[in-house]
Design a protein around this motif. Structure first.
Motif, PDB file in Angstrom:
ATOM      1  N   LEU A  62       0.830  -1.200   0.000  1.00  0.00           N
ATOM      2  CA  LEU A  62       0.000   0.000   0.000  1.00  0.00           C
ATOM      3  C   LEU A  62       0.870   1.258   0.000  1.00  0.00           C
ATOM      4  CD1 LEU A  62      -2.773   1.248   0.074  1.00  0.00           C
ATOM      5  CD2 LEU A  62      -2.756   1.072   2.574  1.00  0.00           C
ATOM      6  N   ALA A  63       1.988   1.246   0.726  1.00  0.00           N
ATOM      7  CA  ALA A  63       2.907   2.390   0.759  1.00  0.00           C
ATOM      8  C   ALA A  63       3.508   2.629  -0.620  1.00  0.00           C
ATOM      9  CB  ALA A  63       4.008   2.140   1.789  1.00  0.00           C
ATOM     10  N   ALA A  64       3.836   1.544  -1.300  1.00  0.00           N
ATOM     11  CA  ALA A  64       4.402   1.676  -2.651  1.00  0.00           C
ATOM     12  C   ALA A  64       3.380   2.274  -3.602  1.00  0.00           C
ATOM     13  CB  ALA A  64       4.872   0.310  -3.153  1.00  0.00           C
ATOM     14  N   GLN A  65       2.140   1.848  -3.464  1.00  0.00           N
ATOM     15  CA  GLN A  65       1.088   2.391  -4.330  1.00  0.00           C
ATOM     16  C   GLN A  65       0.883   3.877  -4.071  1.00  0.00           C
ATOM     17  OE1 GLN A  65      -2.390   0.012  -3.709  1.00  0.00           O
ATOM     18  NE2 GLN A  65      -1.482  -1.866  -4.564  1.00  0.00           N
ATOM     19  N   VAL A  66       0.919   4.254  -2.792  1.00  0.00           N
ATOM     20  CA  VAL A  66       0.758   5.676  -2.447  1.00  0.00           C
ATOM     21  C   VAL A  66       1.911   6.496  -3.019  1.00  0.00           C
ATOM     22  CG1 VAL A  66       0.735   7.324  -0.537  1.00  0.00           C
ATOM     23  CG2 VAL A  66      -0.600   5.212  -0.397  1.00  0.00           C
ATOM     24  N   ALA A  67       3.141   5.976  -2.883  1.00  0.00           N
ATOM     25  CA  ALA A  67       4.310   6.693  -3.421  1.00  0.00           C
ATOM     26  C   ALA A  67       4.236   6.817  -4.939  1.00  0.00           C
ATOM     27  CB  ALA A  67       5.590   5.965  -3.009  1.00  0.00           C
TER      28      ALA A  67
END
Length: 277
Positions: A62-67
């Motif tokens: 999820l963090a990668a998608q947000v970034a």
């Protein structure tokens, strides 16, 4: 006892003690339930209900998608900014091009106006030269003599063919400046003018006076024809040349004081002449 007691249909059935007890128990249970419910309702009304929401846990994916989403947004914003800069530059370039075009048109109009004015002045100068030639021709002595007493022809024949082109060229330069080494188009020395005149009829003459004085057939000054080359000094060592134009007149680039002039032969009698045409 009632008077109807003996009638069966009017008799109330007797309730048993167990039935009464059971009904009393049921009633008591219902009342207890209602009491508890009422107490619970009162308690609920007195205290606010707090609801707790559980947020999803921020995992690595999820963090990668947000970034990644943030990067895409930033790139889009940069693209919009670059496009805006390009549009602004194009608008500025268009304004500058329009201004340059207007300036070019203005300069072209000014150049055209100047060219027309120069053409009018040149026409006026030619007219003045023609009038001067006519005046000089009317005042020429017919049959003048040079300083040595030799007879100088005042041949009045009209130039034709190539000779006419040579005569016309030198006459058109009357009024131009004299400059040592000058070969035109607005300043000449004597041999530069003669050379340019004969070049009009595809005749290549030497550049200097000494060589031009022997470039053709020697002719007598009493038998001159328009287009003959006049020279001053000895043949092969002449220091000055000019062109005979008929009617006892010649044209030559004399000096820095007079420039190119048309004068009668008596003005400066030549030493000899050669015929090239």
């Amino acid at each position: 006892m009632s008077h109807t007691a003996h009638i069966r249909s009017h008799r109330k059935p007797r309730r048993s003690a167990s039935t009464i007890a059971m009904r009393a128990g049921v009633a008591g249970g219902v009342l207890s339930t209602l009491a508890v419910a009422g107490a619970s309702g009162s308690a609920n009304a007195a205290e606010p209900v707090t609801q707790t929401l559980e947020l999803p846990t921020l995992t690595a994916d999820l963090a990668a998608q947000v970034a990644q989403s943030a990067d895409v947004t930033q790139q889009a914003a940069a693209g919009y900014e670059l496009r805006a800069e390009r549009d602004a530059a194009a608008t500025q370039a268009a304004k500058e091009a329009k201004a340059d075009l207007a300036e070019a048109k203005k300069k072209a109009a000014e150049a055209k106006k100047k060219a027309e004015e120069d053409a009018r002045k040149a026409a006026a100068e030619r007219a003045a030269r023609t009038a001067e030639r006519a005046t000089l021709s009317a005042s020429v002595d017919t049959g003048s003599s040079d300083s040595s007493g030799s007879s100088v022809s005042s041949n009045t024949s009209t130039a034709t063919g190539s000779a006419a082109a040579v005569v016309s060229f030198v006459q058109a330069q009357v009024g131009d400046a004299y400059v040592s080494g000058g070969t035109g188009p607005n300043s000449w020395d004597c041999s530069g003018l003669v050379q340019a005149a004969f070049k009009q009829v595809n005749v290549d003459l030497p550049r200097v006076s000494q060589a031009q004085s022997t470039a053709g057939t020697q002719v007598s000054l009493s038998n001159l024809q328009p287009g003959d080359i006049l020279y001053w000094g000895g043949a092969g060592s002449a220091y000055h040349v000019g062109v005979y134009v008929g009617d006892g007149m010649f044209v030559g680039a004399q000096n820095s004081a007079t420039g190119v002039v048309m004068k009668p032969l008596s003005y400066d009698p030549p030493s000899g002449a050669v015929r090239v045409l």
